[in-house]
Design a protein around this motif. Structure first.
Motif, short mmCIF file in Angstrom:
data_model
loop_
_atom_site.label_atom_id
_atom_site.label_comp_id
_atom_site.label_asym_id
_atom_site.label_seq_id
_atom_site.Cartn_x
_atom_site.Cartn_y
_atom_site.Cartn_z
N SER A 168 -48.46 91.01 -14.36
CA SER A 168 -48.18 91.18 -15.79
C SER A 168 -46.71 90.95 -16.10
CB SER A 168 -48.60 92.58 -16.25
OG SER A 168 -47.89 93.57 -15.52
N SER A 169 -45.88 90.84 -15.07
CA SER A 169 -44.46 90.51 -15.23
C SER A 169 -44.19 89.15 -14.60
CB SER A 169 -43.57 91.56 -14.58
OG SER A 169 -43.69 92.81 -15.24
N THR A 211 -43.01 90.81 -19.72
CA THR A 211 -43.95 91.78 -19.17
C THR A 211 -44.98 92.07 -20.25
OG1 THR A 211 -42.29 92.81 -17.73
CG2 THR A 211 -44.28 94.10 -18.22
N LEU A 213 -47.98 94.35 -21.85
CA LEU A 213 -48.28 95.77 -21.87
C LEU A 213 -49.61 96.03 -22.56
CD1 LEU A 213 -44.78 97.01 -23.11
CD2 LEU A 213 -45.56 96.90 -20.72
N ASN A 218 -49.61 102.87 -23.07
CA ASN A 218 -48.25 103.34 -23.38
C ASN A 218 -48.30 104.64 -24.21
OD1 ASN A 218 -47.23 101.15 -22.06
ND2 ASN A 218 -47.01 99.90 -23.92
#
Length: 221
Positions: A168-169, A211, A213, A218
């Motif tokens: 994801s990064s 990145t 998310l 979160n």
């Protein structure tokens, strides 16, 4: 030059590679950033192999608007279709950074007197495989530019980069202007949408590092 320097020479023995070098012209060249390597309209017989750095495949319309079709990094190939088909270049090839390019004249592939040699058949097979992979790259851009909205294009592109890297990064090979050109978007509109996506907790980014998310995750923290 070793036979494992690039897949274009894949499966060739040292003896076959030497035979290939006897029947064509292969040379390396250092090229400075922003240099146009091949111009729109050029008739080329050489295929370029990026040994270091990267090049951009671009198209510019009559009014000077540039679209970035693809980024070819070290290990990649460019102009192979034009060098084989004897058609004028429909794109520009520009050095995206200082780079070193290996150029190989492809005329030998049209010589019927060489068709019986094993290295000739292997080179034809290797070129076919490379062309198929290049078609996938171009299809990917079409896939990313097909959505109508800016966000949909960004989500499609960023998701594909995450899938490509398995994380994801990741880093993308473009700055903001190049990213906008690649996705056929206005730069300011792209930057504005990236800011909204960041504020909504969808992404974090700094320059070309991104990145992705999950906002729901979160919020749970």
């Amino acid at each position: 030059m070793k036979n494992m320097i690039h897949p274009i020479f894949g499966s060739l023995s040292e003896e076959e590679l030497e035979a290939l070098k006897m029947h064509t012209r292969i040379h390396e060249k250092n090229i400075k950033k922003n240099t146009i390597i091949f111009h729109f309209g050029d008739l080329v017989t050489e295929t370029g192999i990026v040994l270091s750095g990267s090049v951009h495949i671009e198209t510019t319309d009559f009014w000077g608007n540039t679209s970035l079709l693809s980024n070819v990094e070290a290990g990649g190939v460019f102009a192979e279709t034009y060098s084989l088909c004897h058609e004028p270049m429909m794109v520009d090839v520009a050095a995206a950074s200082d780079c070193r390019i290996l150029f190989m004249d492809m005329e030998f592939l049209h010589d019927p007197t060489l068709s019986g040699y094993s290295w000739h058949q292997k080179m034809l097979s290797n070129m076919l495989s490379i062309s198929i992979r290049k078609n996938l790259t171009l299809s990917h851009r079409i896939f990313c530019t097909s959505p109508k909205t800016i966000r949909e294009r960004l989500l499609t592109y960023l998701s594909s980069q995450a899938g490509k890297t398995g994380s994801s990064s990741f880093q993308i090979p473009f700055n903001r202007q190049q990213m906008a050109d690649y996705l056929n978007l206005d730069r300011s509109a792209l930057s504005k949408e990236l800011g909204k996506m960041r504020d909504e907790g969808l992404i974090i980014f700094h320059k070309n590092q991104f990145t992705l998310l999950h906002p729901a995750l979160n919020e749970s923290h």
